[in-house]
Design a protein around this motif. Sequence first.
Motif, PDB file in Angstrom:
ATOM      1  N   ASP A 127     -21.961 -37.548 -48.407  1.00  0.00           N
ATOM      2  CA  ASP A 127     -21.002 -38.572 -48.817  1.00  0.00           C
ATOM      3  C   ASP A 127     -21.386 -39.952 -48.315  1.00  0.00           C
ATOM      4  OD1 ASP A 127     -20.511 -38.102 -46.138  1.00  0.00           O
ATOM      5  OD2 ASP A 127     -18.461 -37.383 -46.416  1.00  0.00           O
ATOM      6  N   GLY A 128     -22.666 -40.116 -47.975  1.00  0.00           N
ATOM      7  CA  GLY A 128     -23.145 -41.423 -47.540  1.00  0.00           C
ATOM      8  C   GLY A 128     -22.903 -41.723 -46.079  1.00  0.00           C
ATOM      9  N   ASP A 129     -22.320 -40.782 -45.347  1.00  0.00           N
ATOM     10  CA  ASP A 129     -22.086 -40.935 -43.915  1.00  0.00           C
ATOM     11  C   ASP A 129     -22.887 -39.844 -43.207  1.00  0.00           C
ATOM     12  OD1 ASP A 129     -21.162 -40.986 -41.288  1.00  0.00           O
ATOM     13  OD2 ASP A 129     -19.075 -41.357 -41.859  1.00  0.00           O
ATOM     14  N   PRO A 130     -23.939 -40.204 -42.464  1.00  0.00           N
ATOM     15  CA  PRO A 130     -24.809 -39.182 -41.879  1.00  0.00           C
ATOM     16  C   PRO A 130     -24.208 -38.447 -40.687  1.00  0.00           C
ATOM     17  CG  PRO A 130     -25.540 -41.355 -41.218  1.00  0.00           C
ATOM     18  CD  PRO A 130     -24.456 -41.570 -42.239  1.00  0.00           C
ATOM     19  N   ARG A 131     -23.076 -38.880 -40.186  1.00  0.00           N
ATOM     20  CA  ARG A 131     -22.470 -38.204 -39.043  1.00  0.00           C
ATOM     21  C   ARG A 131     -21.969 -36.817 -39.442  1.00  0.00           C
ATOM     22  NH1 ARG A 131     -17.829 -42.078 -37.325  1.00  0.00           N
ATOM     23  NH2 ARG A 131     -17.667 -42.137 -39.611  1.00  0.00           N
ATOM     24  N   ALA A 132     -22.085 -35.867 -38.530  1.00  0.00           N
ATOM     25  CA  ALA A 132     -21.593 -34.517 -38.776  1.00  0.00           C
ATOM     26  C   ALA A 132     -20.080 -34.539 -38.958  1.00  0.00           C
ATOM     27  CB  ALA A 132     -21.971 -33.608 -37.611  1.00  0.00           C
ATOM     28  N   ALA A 133     -19.598 -33.744 -39.911  1.00  0.00           N
ATOM     29  CA  ALA A 133     -18.190 -33.786 -40.302  1.00  0.00           C
ATOM     30  C   ALA A 133     -17.482 -32.477 -39.959  1.00  0.00           C
ATOM     31  CB  ALA A 133     -18.063 -34.063 -41.798  1.00  0.00           C
ATOM     32  N   PHE A 134     -16.192 -32.583 -39.665  1.00  0.00           N
ATOM     33  CA  PHE A 134     -15.348 -31.416 -39.466  1.00  0.00           C
ATOM     34  C   PHE A 134     -13.897 -31.849 -39.595  1.00  0.00           C
ATOM     35  CE2 PHE A 134     -15.746 -33.354 -35.341  1.00  0.00           C
ATOM     36  CZ  PHE A 134     -14.604 -33.065 -34.611  1.00  0.00           C
ATOM     37  N   ALA A 135     -12.965 -30.907 -39.448  1.00  0.00           N
ATOM     38  CA  ALA A 135     -11.543 -31.225 -39.566  1.00  0.00           C
ATOM     39  C   ALA A 135     -10.760 -30.460 -38.516  1.00  0.00           C
ATOM     40  CB  ALA A 135     -11.023 -30.891 -40.959  1.00  0.00           C
ATOM     41  N   LEU A 136      -9.593 -30.976 -38.181  1.00  0.00           N
ATOM     42  CA  LEU A 136      -8.652 -30.319 -37.285  1.00  0.00           C
ATOM     43  C   LEU A 136      -7.354 -30.055 -38.043  1.00  0.00           C
ATOM     44  CD1 LEU A 136      -9.114 -32.561 -34.107  1.00  0.00           C
ATOM     45  CD2 LEU A 136     -10.262 -30.400 -34.617  1.00  0.00           C
ATOM     46  N   TYR A 137      -6.747 -28.903 -37.775  1.00  0.00           N
ATOM     47  CA  TYR A 137      -5.526 -28.471 -38.463  1.00  0.00           C
ATOM     48  C   TYR A 137      -4.549 -27.949 -37.414  1.00  0.00           C
ATOM     49  CZ  TYR A 137      -2.620 -25.179 -41.178  1.00  0.00           C
ATOM     50  OH  TYR A 137      -1.568 -24.479 -41.718  1.00  0.00           O
ATOM     51  N   ASP A 138      -3.353 -28.557 -37.349  1.00  0.00           N
ATOM     52  CA  ASP A 138      -2.380 -28.171 -36.325  1.00  0.00           C
ATOM     53  C   ASP A 138      -1.237 -27.321 -36.865  1.00  0.00           C
ATOM     54  OD1 ASP A 138      -0.743 -29.942 -37.702  1.00  0.00           O
ATOM     55  OD2 ASP A 138      -0.498 -31.347 -36.042  1.00  0.00           O
ATOM     56  N   GLY A 139      -1.408 -26.809 -38.098  1.00  0.00           N
ATOM     57  CA  GLY A 139      -0.366 -26.015 -38.728  1.00  0.00           C
ATOM     58  C   GLY A 139       0.488 -26.801 -39.698  1.00  0.00           C
ATOM     59  N   GLN A 140       0.450 -28.128 -39.587  1.00  0.00           N
ATOM     60  CA  GLN A 140       1.195 -28.996 -40.496  1.00  0.00           C
ATOM     61  C   GLN A 140       0.384 -30.195 -40.973  1.00  0.00           C
ATOM     62  OE1 GLN A 140       4.731 -29.918 -38.072  1.00  0.00           O
ATOM     63  NE2 GLN A 140       5.915 -28.554 -39.404  1.00  0.00           N
ATOM     64  N   ASN A 141      -0.510 -30.662 -40.141  1.00  0.00           N
ATOM     65  CA  ASN A 141      -1.298 -31.859 -40.450  1.00  0.00           C
ATOM     66  C   ASN A 141      -2.778 -31.555 -40.345  1.00  0.00           C
ATOM     67  OD1 ASN A 141       1.041 -33.862 -40.455  1.00  0.00           O
ATOM     68  ND2 ASN A 141       1.215 -32.963 -38.412  1.00  0.00           N
ATOM     69  N   VAL A 142      -3.566 -32.317 -41.098  1.00  0.00           N
ATOM     70  CA  VAL A 142      -5.014 -32.197 -41.079  1.00  0.00           C
ATOM     71  C   VAL A 142      -5.613 -33.549 -40.721  1.00  0.00           C
ATOM     72  CG1 VAL A 142      -7.080 -31.748 -42.460  1.00  0.00           C
ATOM     73  CG2 VAL A 142      -5.054 -30.316 -42.751  1.00  0.00           C
ATOM     74  N   PHE A 143      -6.605 -33.527 -39.855  1.00  0.00           N
ATOM     75  CA  PHE A 143      -7.254 -34.747 -39.385  1.00  0.00           C
ATOM     76  C   PHE A 143      -8.754 -34.629 -39.634  1.00  0.00           C
ATOM     77  CE2 PHE A 143      -3.658 -33.541 -36.765  1.00  0.00           C
ATOM     78  CZ  PHE A 143      -2.831 -34.657 -36.849  1.00  0.00           C
ATOM     79  N   LEU A 144      -9.323 -35.576 -40.364  1.00  0.00           N
ATOM     80  CA  LEU A 144     -10.758 -35.588 -40.637  1.00  0.00           C
ATOM     81  C   LEU A 144     -11.497 -36.260 -39.491  1.00  0.00           C
ATOM     82  CD1 LEU A 144     -10.757 -36.633 -44.417  1.00  0.00           C
ATOM     83  CD2 LEU A 144     -10.723 -34.324 -43.431  1.00  0.00           C
ATOM     84  N   LYS A 145     -12.625 -35.654 -39.087  1.00  0.00           N
ATOM     85  CA  LYS A 145     -13.372 -36.153 -37.942  1.00  0.00           C
ATOM     86  C   LYS A 145     -14.858 -36.253 -38.274  1.00  0.00           C
ATOM     87  CE  LYS A 145      -9.797 -36.239 -35.210  1.00  0.00           C
ATOM     88  NZ  LYS A 145      -9.294 -37.522 -34.634  1.00  0.00           N
ATOM     89  N   ARG A 146     -15.555 -37.166 -37.581  1.00  0.00           N
ATOM     90  CA  ARG A 146     -17.017 -37.291 -37.679  1.00  0.00           C
ATOM     91  C   ARG A 146     -17.564 -37.503 -36.278  1.00  0.00           C
ATOM     92  NH1 ARG A 146     -17.904 -37.699 -43.618  1.00  0.00           N
ATOM     93  NH2 ARG A 146     -20.119 -37.619 -43.116  1.00  0.00           N
ATOM     94  N   VAL A 147     -18.836 -37.124 -36.102  1.00  0.00           N
ATOM     95  CA  VAL A 147     -19.485 -37.323 -34.812  1.00  0.00           C
ATOM     96  C   VAL A 147     -20.982 -37.561 -35.035  1.00  0.00           C
ATOM     97  CG1 VAL A 147     -19.811 -34.834 -34.449  1.00  0.00           C
ATOM     98  CG2 VAL A 147     -19.810 -36.375 -32.487  1.00  0.00           C
ATOM     99  N   ASP A 148     -21.544 -38.496 -34.275  1.00  0.00           N
ATOM    100  CA  ASP A 148     -22.987 -38.738 -34.311  1.00  0.00           C
ATOM    101  C   ASP A 148     -23.739 -37.580 -33.655  1.00  0.00           C
ATOM    102  OD1 ASP A 148     -23.111 -41.386 -35.498  1.00  0.00           O
ATOM    103  OD2 ASP A 148     -22.203 -42.127 -33.645  1.00  0.00           O
ATOM    104  N   TYR A 149     -24.972 -37.371 -34.085  1.00  0.00           N
ATOM    105  CA  TYR A 149     -25.825 -36.379 -33.440  1.00  0.00           C
ATOM    106  C   TYR A 149     -27.274 -36.839 -33.549  1.00  0.00           C
ATOM    107  CZ  TYR A 149     -27.321 -34.492 -37.983  1.00  0.00           C
ATOM    108  OH  TYR A 149     -27.873 -34.343 -39.235  1.00  0.00           O
TER     109      TYR A 149
END
Length: 224
Positions: free
Chosen positions: A169-191
């Motif tokens: 998606d044009g962003d080279p950072r590694a991607a993942f998500a967090l889910y707390d049972g009601q909300n979802v948060f998109l995250k990225r991190v350099d490596y």
Amino acid sequence: MIAVISDVHGNFPALEAVLGEIDNFGCQRIVSLGDVAGYYCYINECIDILREKNVQNVLGNHDFYLVCNEKCPRSNSANLLLESQRKIIRADNLEWLRRSVATFRIDAASFVHGGWDDPLDEYMLDVNEEYFQNRGSRYYFSGHTHIQTLKIFNNALYCNPGSVGQPRDGDPRAAFALYDGQNVFLKRVDYDIDRVASKMQEYGYDDYFYKGLYTGDKIGHQVE
């Protein structure tokens, strides 16, 4: 908190960085949406650490190709790299990959690799609320496209956490998500992409196979 990862594709430096961030958030569980296999050369290291952390893996298409000795119908490059992984993957790690499930549920959340019409190989690129009607969940997670996405509808939420090992998606950072049972948060991190590039060079691959990691695109393509 549940961490959702996808499309690791043998990229251990990216997976290490993501798991480090997940530890910082204190997640109790990790779900992998498949494609631990394919592309990069750290297949055993990736599976070893996922096994160590008791990660539930959903079967991805590259995982299927590897365990069933099948070829990818779309990419000669993918097949070449899968052949490399077949030569080095340990038997116990291949068996772990073979035990991956087609679909997975946690309460109101449903997890697949591709989509709900074809869990293995459906591309969820044009997502609308009608698609999710009468499917029996409230939260839907899939990977496969390598494009991080979050869509919130009236009666459904759809998330693609993006790719750990090969973002497209044009962003080279590694991607993942967090889910707390009601909300979802998109995250990225350099490596450390250079680390992957050096290992691929050791295996005899030129930069055609890994230069897209620097720009957030797939093999053989560059983001304009």
